[in-house]
Motif scaffolding. Structure first.
Motif, PDB file in Angstrom:
ATOM      1  N   LEU A 533      90.900  50.519  53.714  1.00 57.69           N
ATOM      2  CA  LEU A 533      90.238  51.079  54.890  1.00 57.69           C
ATOM      3  C   LEU A 533      88.875  50.428  55.111  1.00 57.69           C
ATOM      4  N   VAL A 534      88.142  50.176  54.015  1.00 53.37           N
ATOM      5  CA  VAL A 534      86.829  49.536  54.131  1.00 53.37           C
ATOM      6  C   VAL A 534      86.978  48.124  54.688  1.00 53.37           C
ATOM      7  N   VAL A 535      87.959  47.373  54.180  1.00 51.78           N
ATOM      8  CA  VAL A 535      88.174  46.007  54.665  1.00 51.78           C
ATOM      9  C   VAL A 535      88.524  46.023  56.152  1.00 51.78           C
ATOM     10  N   CYS A 536      89.396  46.951  56.550  1.00 52.48           N
ATOM     11  CA  CYS A 536      89.738  47.046  57.971  1.00 52.48           C
ATOM     12  C   CYS A 536      88.524  47.428  58.811  1.00 52.48           C
ATOM     13  N   ALA A 537      87.684  48.344  58.263  1.00 50.80           N
ATOM     14  CA  ALA A 537      86.488  48.756  58.999  1.00 50.80           C
ATOM     15  C   ALA A 537      85.510  47.604  59.147  1.00 50.80           C
ATOM     16  N   VAL A 538      85.376  46.793  58.096  1.00 47.08           N
ATOM     17  CA  VAL A 538      84.472  45.643  58.164  1.00 47.08           C
ATOM     18  C   VAL A 538      84.921  44.669  59.251  1.00 47.08           C
ATOM     19  N   ARG A 539      86.207  44.472  59.355  1.00 46.33           N
ATOM     20  CA  ARG A 539      86.715  43.562  60.384  1.00 46.33           C
ATOM     21  C   ARG A 539      86.435  44.101  61.782  1.00 46.33           C
ATOM     22  N   ARG A 540      86.412  45.441  61.921  1.00 46.58           N
ATOM     23  CA  ARG A 540      86.212  46.026  63.252  1.00 46.58           C
ATOM     24  C   ARG A 540      84.745  46.109  63.647  1.00 46.58           C
ATOM     25  N   ILE A 541      83.841  46.297  62.645  1.00 48.22           N
ATOM     26  CA  ILE A 541      82.430  46.517  62.996  1.00 48.22           C
ATOM     27  C   ILE A 541      81.618  45.234  62.983  1.00 48.22           C
ATOM     28  N   ARG A 542      82.254  44.081  62.701  1.00 50.27           N
ATOM     29  CA  ARG A 542      81.473  42.858  62.618  1.00 50.27           C
ATOM     30  C   ARG A 542      80.862  42.475  63.975  1.00 50.27           C
ATOM     31  N   GLY A 543      81.419  43.002  65.059  1.00 50.14           N
ATOM     32  CA  GLY A 543      80.834  42.740  66.368  1.00 50.14           C
ATOM     33  C   GLY A 543      79.845  43.796  66.801  1.00 50.14           C
ATOM     34  N   PRO A 545      76.458  45.042  65.400  1.00 48.87           N
ATOM     35  CA  PRO A 545      75.427  44.848  64.383  1.00 48.87           C
ATOM     36  C   PRO A 545      74.723  46.130  63.973  1.00 48.87           C
ATOM     37  N   TRP A 546      74.554  47.080  64.905  1.00 44.56           N
ATOM     38  CA  TRP A 546      73.853  48.299  64.537  1.00 44.56           C
ATOM     39  C   TRP A 546      74.667  49.141  63.556  1.00 44.56           C
ATOM     40  N   ILE A 547      75.954  49.181  63.767  1.00 43.76           N
ATOM     41  CA  ILE A 547      76.812  49.923  62.827  1.00 43.76           C
ATOM     42  C   ILE A 547      76.800  49.250  61.463  1.00 43.76           C
ATOM     43  N   ALA A 548      76.882  47.914  61.481  1.00 46.15           N
ATOM     44  CA  ALA A 548      76.849  47.179  60.213  1.00 46.15           C
ATOM     45  C   ALA A 548      75.532  47.410  59.481  1.00 46.15           C
ATOM     46  N   ALA A 549      74.422  47.380  60.227  1.00 53.69           N
ATOM     47  CA  ALA A 549      73.118  47.595  59.601  1.00 53.69           C
ATOM     48  C   ALA A 549      73.017  49.003  59.020  1.00 53.69           C
ATOM     49  N   CYS A 551      75.485  50.819  57.847  1.00 50.98           N
ATOM     50  CA  CYS A 551      76.296  50.848  56.622  1.00 50.98           C
ATOM     51  C   CYS A 551      75.552  50.204  55.460  1.00 50.98           C
ATOM     52  N   VAL A 552      74.871  49.102  55.732  1.00 52.39           N
ATOM     53  CA  VAL A 552      74.110  48.429  54.674  1.00 52.39           C
ATOM     54  C   VAL A 552      72.986  49.329  54.170  1.00 52.39           C
ATOM     55  N   VAL A 553      72.295  49.991  55.083  1.00 55.22           N
ATOM     56  CA  VAL A 553      71.204  50.892  54.683  1.00 55.22           C
ATOM     57  C   VAL A 553      71.742  52.047  53.846  1.00 55.22           C
ATOM     58  N   LEU A 554      72.865  52.620  54.249  1.00 57.23           N
ATOM     59  CA  LEU A 554      73.454  53.714  53.479  1.00 57.23           C
ATOM     60  C   LEU A 554      73.862  53.260  52.088  1.00 57.23           C
ATOM     61  N   LEU A 555      74.405  52.032  51.987  1.00 53.89           N
ATOM     62  CA  LEU A 555      74.777  51.512  50.683  1.00 53.89           C
ATOM     63  C   LEU A 555      73.544  51.314  49.802  1.00 53.89           C
TER      64      LEU A 555
END
Length: 830
Positions: A533-543, A545-549, A551-555
């Motif tokens: 699920l994480v791999v699929c989510a990464v593929r979807r959110i790569r476009g 940037p705010w969602i990706a950022a 996720c990085v902050v939460l990690l």
């Protein structure tokens, strides 16, 4: 069309034969290899009748499939497909039959002869045996108040057994030998595989589920073993090389000295437990065992990148020395054989050699598509050779990691390069991420944890693995001829090895380095689903940037766990806490709040990892004083965890230095951490921040410790500014509790009582009535074999008006407030 026309039409400067012009991966060997693997895993330890039925059924079905494939094919491609599919099904069935049959034969061989029966009776025997592995140090474990003695274990094959009645039987039975660390420890440590020994000891059944051994042999006495046959010349040569590397690394800093032999030849005998735990927490444990990457690095140094092996511009030392491609491949094979000899022909080493030969095949062909069938063939041959590998987590991790590097890694690397990531960074990042993605669910099965820092730690460690390995192998080769040169090479290798150790220690020291996860196969399956699920989510959110950022902050917040964030999410520790009793299992660790980030710690518990985690959760970075109430193992063995990454002002101990082994451990650990040791003086007063306490016990003078170390426990009466009063009794037994009451008849009632000796039945009712605690805290482990806490003790405390909390059911407990606002906040069992 001529060959030149084919090359011209290819559109590639190198023509149609360019290494990267390859079709889809060849997966034909994968199903037979998986079938043999699964059948061997299921058949290991299964009843012989069941295996025989499966083998017969498999042979019959394979015969039917072959007969159908042999029939004349029908018209068109459909008939051809039927024949090919029939052959493929027959191959899968035959490999499954071979795997099950091999497991049955190996199991029958292990249980043949009198040894299993003697083990069931725990018989005393004299045996002749052949050593088949290097001795490995055992990690001492806490059993109640005692620490098991350190010792050694080794694998061996019994060749002759003499039972107590004088019966002598020639056998060949694999056993695991346990030897104590006595006067002969150095001789045991120097034993080489193929050495013949004659030992006397007691047999016992193997641990449940371990099919590698027919029995366990615990050697009697503490002297050196009796050698009846020296090791072979080949093993003496390998042992001489390994000893040369150890000697060359003697002058290195401690971490590099311990780690370098493990990186090069898998010699982990010097690695201390805390460093091993750091490598485990960061998922760098694969660097402590011999793996295919060791050999890959050396072969790549010789030949260069596999993709350039067939090109005119191929790299490495071989073309610079004018060695032809065939001679280079032959030289690589010789290096592989030497690798097996020096690192021992054990299953893990053979597994590493198989992975190295896969790389060698890539170097010789430059074709990535040939690697998958080579890996499948290696799995098939190794499982048939040793079916016990089918249930080995190490084997599973090795195959999964290699498969991920060959399949998932290149695709992820290409995807990152398309998005502007530099090629080398993309390759390294994809390798680390793919290996972690497929291995993490397997790690969760047996470790019940997930490392949140594994990928960055592997990336940083990767920078130093190649230079450390190459220089380490150079030191290994130079040691027999020129030790000064070997020492210089080892000193150079020590820098990258020290870097790797620093990465492991730094990553493990982060508050959120590890996250607990359900263990067992259900936990592994759950993590596999989450990973997908994480791999699929990464593929979807790569476009996005705010969602990706986000996720990085939460990690980052999950890994760094800043105190305000952690308290907001978990509610732990509660604001204004004055005292916390840690959940460290069957042992004691208490923390008294002494200001911002500071805490006075009383006892360290039995497990460094649990003590460290509790202090992290409480936000303790500075320990003005660590009090060791007495030297039993369940109070002191966790000391390295308290010291880990914290400033400790001093360690205060009781005056009775018993048990001697544990008191020596405390002194040795304090000396290594450069923390001063002081002894508690009856009547002394100390103040740290809001804390003010007095030492009530042990009593000075003759008779100290007459009742054992428990009765010499340091007992503290603690007052907190504007907070509760505390009485910490250590493990005092009733005679010492009565002495405490006599020496301090004016001992006042207290708000909080740390109940003595984990709430055992041995308590003095008079002392309990005298102090009349409002809160009674009991530290004990879940399902402990001592019955702690005693229902009688719990009942007496409640009858006196105390609220009783216990770590086995309530988890860690924090105390807040004072007066009518006094309350205990349980965290709940973890």
């Amino acid at each position: 069309m001529t060959r030149a026309a084919v090359h011209a039409a290819s559109g590639n400067p190198l023509g149609a034969a360019a290494p990267h012009q390859e079709g889809p991966a060849d997966l034909r060997l994968v199903p037979p290899a998986l079938a043999a693997w699964a059948a061997a895993a299921l058949a290991t330890g299964a009843p012989g009748e069941w295996i025989a039925g499966v083998v017969l059924a498999g042979l019959a079905l394979a015969g039917v499939a072959l007969v159908r494939a042999a029939l004349p094919p029908g018209p068109g491609a459909r008939g051809v497909r039927r024949r090919v599919n029939g052959v493929a099904v027959a191959a899968v069935l035959l490999c499954a039959v071979a795997g099950a049959g091999s497991a049955w034969l190996h199991g029958a061989d292990r249980h043949r002869g009198p040894v299993p029966g003697l083990a069931d009776r725990y018989a005393r025997v004299t045996v002749d045996l052949t050593v088949t592995s290097d001795p490995r140090p055992t990690r001492p474990r806490v059993h109640g108040d005692r620490l098991s003695a350190a010792g050694l274990v080794l694998d061996a094959d019994i060749t002759r057994v003499t039972s107590a009645d004088g019966a002598v039987t020639a056998v060949r039975t694999p056993v695991l030998v346990f030897a104590g660390a006595g006067k002969g420890a150095e001789v045991w440590q120097r034993l080489l595989p193929s050495t013949g020994l004659r030992l006397t000891g007691r047999l016992a059944p193997p641990t449940e589920g371990d099919e590698r051994y027919a029995a366990l042999l615990r050697v009697e006495g503490s002297g050196p073993p009796r050698t009846v046959r020296p090791p072979t010349g080949l093993q003496r040569t390998a042992g001489h090389l390994r000893a040369g590397l150890r000697e060359a690394t003697e002058g290195l800093p401690p971490d590099a000295r311990a780690l370098l032999p493990g990186l090069v030849v898998g010699d982990t005998s010097r690695i201390p437990p805390e460093l091993h735990d750091a490598f485990t927490a960061t998922d760098l444990s694969h660097l402590l065992a011999v793996s295919g990457s060791n050999l890959t690095i050396v072969l790549a140094l010789l030949i260069g990148p596999p993709g350039l092996a067939l090109r005119a511009e191929r790299r490495g030392l071989a073309p610079r020395l004018g060695i032809s491609l065939r001679s280079t491949a032959l030289l690589g094979g010789v290096l592989t054989l030497a690798f097996v000899v020096v690192c021992r022909p054990e299953p893990s080493v053979l597994r590493a050699a198989a992975c190295g030969l896969i790389t060698l095949l890539a170097i010789g062909t430059g074709r990535r598509r040939s690697l998958i069938p080579a890996l499948a063939a290696a799995v098939l041959l190794l499982v048939l050779w040793d079916p016990a590998l089918a249930r080995s987590f190490g084997f599973v991790l090795s195959v999964l990691a290699t498969g991920a590097l060959l399949t998932i890694g290149p695709r992820w690397s290409a995807a990152m390069r398309r998005r502007g990531v530099p090629p080398r960074l993309a390759e390294v990042l994809a390798a680390a991420a793919s290996a972690q993605a497929v291995c993490a669910p397997v790690v969760a099965v047996f470790a019940a944890r997930v490392s949140l820092v594994a990928i960055p730690c592997n990336l940083f460690a990767e920078l130093a693995v190649a230079p450390a390995t190459v220089l380490g192998f150079a030191a290994l080769a130079a040691a027999p001829a020129a030790m000064p040169v070997a020492e210089l090479l080892a000193r150079c290798a020590g820098w990258p090895a020290g870097w790797i150790a620093s990465v492991a220690r730094t990553g493990a020291a982060l508050p959120g380095a590890e996250a607990e996860w359900p263990g067992g196969w259900r936990g592994g399956a759950l993590l596999a689903v989450v990973t997908v699920l994480v791999v699929c989510a990464v593929r979807r959110i790569r476009g996005h940037p705010w969602i990706a950022a986000t996720c990085v902050v939460l990690l980052l917040l999950a890994v760094l766990r800043p105190a305000p964030f952690t308290r907001m999410v978990t509610g732990w520790p509660p604001p204004g806490w004055a005292l916390a009793m840690c959940d460290v299992g069957q042992g004691d660790t208490m923390v008294l709040a002494a200001g911002d980030g500071a805490g006075v710690v009383v006892d360290a518990g039995p497990d460094p990892r649990l003590a460290d985690r509790c202090l992290r959760d409480l936000g303790i970075t500075r320990v003005p004083l660590l009090v060791v109430s007495h030297f039993h193992a369940d109070h002191v063995t966790g000391l390295p965890g308290v010291l880990r990454g914290r400033r400790v002002g001093a360690i205060q101990t009781t005056t009775l230095q018993e048990p001697r082994e544990q008191s020596e451990f405390v002194r040795r650990t304090a000396r290594a951490a450069r923390v001063p040791l002081v002894r508690a003086i009856p009547g002394e007063r100390r103040r740290v921040g809001p804390l003010d306490w007095r030492v009530l016990w042990p009593r000075a003078g003759p008779g100290l410790g007459a009742g054992g170390p428990n009765d010499a426990s340091v007992t503290l009466l603690v007052r907190t500014a504007g907070g509760p009063t505390l009485l910490l009794l250590g493990d005092l037994e009733p005679p010492a509790q009565q002495g405490l009451s006599r020496d301090h008849p004016a001992l006042p009632p207290v708000d909080v009582l740390k109940v003595a000796h984990h709430g055992s039945a041995f308590q003095d009712p008079g002392l309990l009535r005298q102090v009349r605690p409002r809160l009674a805290l009991i530290s004990c482990g879940r399902d402990n074999p001592y019955g702690h806490p005693s229902p009688r003790t719990v009942g007496a405390l409640r009858a006196g008006g105390a609220v009783v909390l216990r770590t086995d059911t309530d988890g860690a407990v924090a105390v807040t407030g004072a007066g009518t606002g006094l309350r205990a906040v349980p965290r709940g069992p973890v």
